[in-house]
Structure formats: C-alpha cells, structure tokens
Write a protein that holds these residues in place. Structure first.
Motif, short mmCIF file in Angstrom:
data_model
loop_
_atom_site.label_atom_id
_atom_site.label_comp_id
_atom_site.label_asym_id
_atom_site.label_seq_id
_atom_site.Cartn_x
_atom_site.Cartn_y
_atom_site.Cartn_z
N LEU A 1 -11.60 114.84 -1.38
CA LEU A 1 -10.63 115.62 -0.47
C LEU A 1 -9.85 114.95 0.59
O LEU A 1 -8.92 115.76 0.87
CB LEU A 1 -12.47 116.00 1.16
CG LEU A 1 -11.83 116.52 1.98
CD1 LEU A 1 -11.24 117.93 1.78
CD2 LEU A 1 -12.33 116.71 2.78
N LEU A 2 -10.12 113.73 0.57
CA LEU A 2 -8.59 112.68 1.66
C LEU A 2 -7.63 113.08 0.38
O LEU A 2 -6.33 113.38 0.76
CB LEU A 2 -9.24 111.57 1.39
CG LEU A 2 -9.76 110.73 2.68
CD1 LEU A 2 -10.23 109.63 3.10
CD2 LEU A 2 -9.09 111.47 4.45
N ALA A 3 -7.58 112.88 -1.01
CA ALA A 3 -6.85 113.54 -2.00
C ALA A 3 -5.98 115.16 -1.45
O ALA A 3 -5.10 115.47 -1.47
CB ALA A 3 -6.86 112.95 -3.33
N ALA A 4 -6.71 115.42 -1.88
CA ALA A 4 -6.42 117.13 -1.55
C ALA A 4 -6.03 117.27 -0.58
O ALA A 4 -4.90 118.13 0.09
CB ALA A 4 -8.00 117.94 -1.56
N LEU A 5 -5.89 116.44 0.60
CA LEU A 5 -5.46 116.76 2.06
C LEU A 5 -3.79 115.70 2.48
O LEU A 5 -3.30 115.93 3.39
CB LEU A 5 -6.45 116.18 3.22
CG LEU A 5 -7.20 117.10 3.75
CD1 LEU A 5 -8.45 116.17 4.64
CD2 LEU A 5 -6.90 118.78 3.88
N GLY A 6 -4.10 114.87 0.93
CA GLY A 6 -2.39 114.05 0.63
C GLY A 6 -2.87 113.17 2.18
O GLY A 6 -1.34 112.87 2.27
#
Length: 183
Positions: free
Chosen positions: A84-89
């Motif tokens: 999720l943190l990766a998806a949020l950038g």
C-alpha cells in the motif's frame, strides 16, 4: 545519533520481550541503515510490536526477511503495508516503527505487550515520533500516541487499513511536519 539509538535499543531490557538486536550485529546494522535512510521522513507509521515473522527476524519494523532477501519467512502484515505504501508512492518517505520495538511472544507466536513493556519502550517511541506526523496502526498504538488510528491489516482488516491510510495521507498532505534528526 542513529548508532547510539540502536546501541541503546540493543541494550534495553523491555520486560519479557525478545530483544532481537541484542545479539545480532546484522539486525543492528539493518536497523541503523534503515533509520538513516528514513531520517527525514515526515510520517511515522506505528504498530503494536515486532512480529515473530517480521521485525524479530528482519530487524526492521513491518518488514519480513523475505522482503529483504527473498528467503526466510514472509509476514502478511508486512506485505500489505509495503504494497500500500508503494501504491501511494510514499514507501521511501515513511518511517515504520512499533510501540514496542522488541518481540513479545516466542519464535512461533505473538502476544500483546504488557503495560510495563509499553512504558519501557516509550523513550524509543518518543524519540522517533517527535516532530513527525504519527499514524497509529491499531488501537494500542493509538492509545499510546493519543492519535487517531487506522485498522490493523491483519485478520481481514486489509481493506479498512487501506481506506484509513489513504484518508490519513490525504490529510497529512496539506501540512508539513518539522522533523528533528536524532539527538
């Protein structure tokens, strides 16, 4: 400084928890490198405690050994959090930590940390959250930090965790934290 912080943590007696940093130069090095890389992070995501398949083995909160090396145990919460943190950038801009940085439980299970363990961990938590926006993952972290929480992603909470984290980052995006490096 960071090395001093990690040395103090490795020497800490936090109740009946397992201090994974005490006898492992590798885990101390990993943690120091991780903290140095996130030194200027404006947001800290705080969970309850090091998990038996997560930080107990990897040395890094919300991170499994498999995520670091491709081998060893995987940890579902770590996978959800990093995805999720990766998806949020924002994966490289968020510091991950736990109220209790050592592991309550044994090699194959977790337990809730005691009040005394939470209190013994408070200097480390305070040092890492000072000057940063804190997002509590779960009710224990929320009660200790006195901040709103997002649902923990375990036990069917992944969708609620994602919704809560997206909402938190939408709010944080409008403000700037004042990060104070390690003293």
């Amino acid at each position: 400084m960071i090395r001093d912080f990690v040395t103090r943590l490795a020497a800490a007696d936090i109740g009946e928890t397992y201090n994974q940093y005490a006898d492992s130069a590798l885990l101390r090095h990993r943690l120091a490198s991780y903290l140095a890389a996130r030194r200027d992070a404006q947001v800290v995501l705080v969970g309850e405690a090091a998990g038996y398949r997560g930080a107990r083995v990897s040395g890094i909160p919300f991170t499994s050994e498999r995520q670091l090396t491709g081998a060893g145990p995987a940890e579902a919460t770590a996978t959800i959090v990093h995805r999720l943190l990766a998806a949020l950038g924002v994966e490289d801009e968020v510091l991950l930590w736990n109220v209790v940085p050592t592991h309550p439980g044994d090699e194959v299970s977790n337990r809730r940390p005691t009040r005394a363990e939470v209190e013994a961990s408070s200097p480390f938590l305070h040092e890492l959250t000072q000057g940063r926006f804190s997002i509590a993952v779960g009710r224990l972290a929320a009660s200790v930090l006195d901040v709103p929480y997002v649902r923990h992603p375990s036990h069917g909470g992944a969708a609620a965790f994602e919704e809560g984290l997206r909402r938190a980052f939408a709010t944080i995006g409008r403000r700037r934290a004042v990060v104070r490096p390690f003293s």
